[in-house]
Design an enzyme around this catalytic site. Structure first.
Site, PDB file in Angstrom:
ATOM      1  CG  ASP A 100      -2.091   0.871   1.159  1.00 21.80           C
ATOM      2  OD1 ASP A 100      -1.856   1.441   0.047  1.00 21.80           O
ATOM      3  OD2 ASP A 100      -2.641   1.302   1.802  1.00 21.80           O
TER       4      ASP A 100
ATOM      5  NE  ARG B 147      -2.380   7.976  -2.110  1.00 19.28           N
ATOM      6  CZ  ARG B 147      -2.843   7.729  -1.444  1.00 19.28           C
ATOM      7  NH1 ARG B 147      -2.587   6.613  -1.057  1.00 19.28           N
ATOM      8  NH2 ARG B 147      -4.124   7.619  -2.236  1.00 19.28           N
TER       9      ARG B 147
END
Length: 480
Positions: free
Chosen positions: A214, A311
């Site tokens: 993740d 991100r």
């Protein structure tokens, strides 16, 4: 087992794609770097938002009751369960996979500390070892470190309702597997190396991270005053990734996504390169329009990121300061362009999630992100300021100062307010930059010259350090 090892050996021989791209040095806006005086050592002392919330450990002796040296997994879990322990020194590599722990030790009294974390489905090493969720909850003042840079594998750390937490000089690795369960969307396992929830004052320093299923390090529930410094996030083909695809090749008929990739004409080595980059980096604010997101604060400095798709960070409200950071996506850029050109039918397929991002800062919901003296290399979308729609409440703020952007043969030096700047978000008209909750940064920090940043962030400074003479307990130069 013998056949698997032969396949891994074959894949290793085929690996090693490098990007030898040349570039010009067409610099613009050569603003002189401003250096901010700082009595603390920029290499070994805490800075950033965590600066005033991390305590010195220099007075804690290794023979005191609150200092423990651990040599195996059981001793580590036992030390975590004792809230009187303030310093844990790791003296060996640790495999914290849940199945591995259960096989070796009786964990019945540590059920609140260690739990099974979404049983692995595909990677042979993880199926055997398992993955653990390690809970650090309601702790005040805890430091975990290694003098020689030991490795922790197969574990996600949840830091919750805690303050003054430090991790230093450690490697974290092997919490990734190929995703057939959600058809490549990576939406099942929820394996991050660190998740910070409702915590204040966390310093993650001189760490090395491998690829994760993740994200890498996420901040949730108003976690604030966090600094991540002198750490290495480098994602490239390695033995662990090769082992996964050797397993899939042996069992190809059982896995539709992998079978689709092979039947589409992609070689095993091309698939390995496609999946060796890291999908997500730092999520800052997990829930949309959460009131507590306004409290979020994170500093990223002197970190190297290589082949991170997304991100850096992904910010909802709150404040993020980035300085002296390198994001080098040259390998990712080449792989994405080459493979998407040759296998357009693969990337356009609607049944599976095979897309590859290449973007840096994402700021939304009035989040403020300042980046100084940093370098972005081959990042297709350096900044986004809205990820949902054009409503003002979903738009974030950003400012870039004295940074370098390189793409192919083009090089730019400057900031987000310069003319013809590549450091601009094109999603929504930029908002005027200001911090949330204060007018200017309130901590001391020192900026390295952006022109020599790559030389300054050599491997001996970023990531693991094996120098036994370093006193990792010396958090600050001057005791409080």
């Amino acid at each position: 087992m013998g056949k698997r090892l032969l396949i891994i050996f074959f894949l290793l021989i085929c690996s090693g794609c490098k990007n030898n791209k040349s570039s010009t040095t067409n610099l613009t806006n050569t603003t002189t770097t401003t250096y901010i005086n700082n009595k603390d050592s920029p290499l070994m002392s805490v800075s950033g938002f965590a600066q005033d919330f991390i305590s010195n450990r220099i007075d804690i002796s290794s023979d005191s009751d609150c200092y423990v040296i651990v040599n195996n997994e059981y001793e580590f879990i036992e030390a975590l369960s004792n809230k009187e322990i303030k310093v844990i020194e790791i003296n060996n590599d640790l495999n914290l996979g849940y199945e591995e722990l259960q096989w070796q030790y009786d964990l019945s009294e540590f059920s609140k500390i260690v739990k099974s974390h979404n049983k692995p489905l595909l990677h042979p090493t993880l199926i055997e070892s398992g993955v653990s969720k390690i809970n650090i909850q309601d702790r005040h003042s805890l430091m975990i470190f290694s003098k020689s840079g030991h490795t922790i594998k197969h574990a996600s750390f949840i830091i919750k309702r805690s303050e003054d937490i430090v991790f230093r000089n450690l490697r974290f690795d092997e919490i990734w597997e190929f995703d057939e369960a959600t058809k490549g969307d990576y939406d099942r396992n929820d394996w991050d190396y660190f998740t910070l929830e409702d915590s204040n004052g966390v310093w993650l320093d001189h760490l090395v991270f491998g690829k994760a299923y993740d994200g890498l390090i996420d901040l949730k529930e108003g976690s604030k005053n966090v600094t991540i410094s002198f750490s290495s996030f480098i994602f490239e083909p390695n033995d662990f990734i090769y082992e996964q695809f050797a397993f899939l090749e042996e069992n190809i008929n059982n896995y539709p996504l992998y079978q689709f990739l092979r039947n589409s004409g992609m070689t095993i080595d091309e698939i390995v390169t496609l999946y060796s980059s890291q999908k997500k980096g730092h999520l800052v604010g997990a829930s949309e329009l959460d009131e507590r997101n306004k409290e979020l604060s994170l500093t990223l400095h002197h970190n190297i990121y290589r082949n991170l798709q997304d991100r850096l960070p992904r910010l909802r409200a709150g404040n993020v300061h980035i300085y002296n950071v390198i994001l080098d996506n040259s390998y990712l850029y080449k792989v994405k362009n080459d493979l998407s050109r040759r296998y357009r039918h693969v990337f356009d397929n609607s049944q599976f999630k095979i897309g590859v991002n290449n973007q840096g800062i994402i700021t939304t919901e009035n989040g403020a992100c300042l980046m100084e003296n940093s370098v972005f290399i081959d990042v297709s979308t350096p900044i986004k300021n809205n990820q949902k729609n054009k409503e003002l409440i979903y738009t974030g703020k950003y400012r870039v100062i004295n940074s370098i952007y390189q793409l192919n043969d083009y090089t730019f030096r400057g900031g987000s307010e310069d003319s013809n700047t590549p450091f601009r978000a094109y999603q929504v008209e930029p908002l005027e930059f200001n911090w949330n909750g204060f007018t200017e940064l309130y901590y001391h920090y020192q900026l390295a010259d952006v022109i020599t940043l790559t030389d300054n962030l050599k491997e001996e400074k970023v990531g693991l350090i094996s120098d036994e003479k370093i006193n990792w307990l010396k958090i600050k130069e001057v005791e409080e």
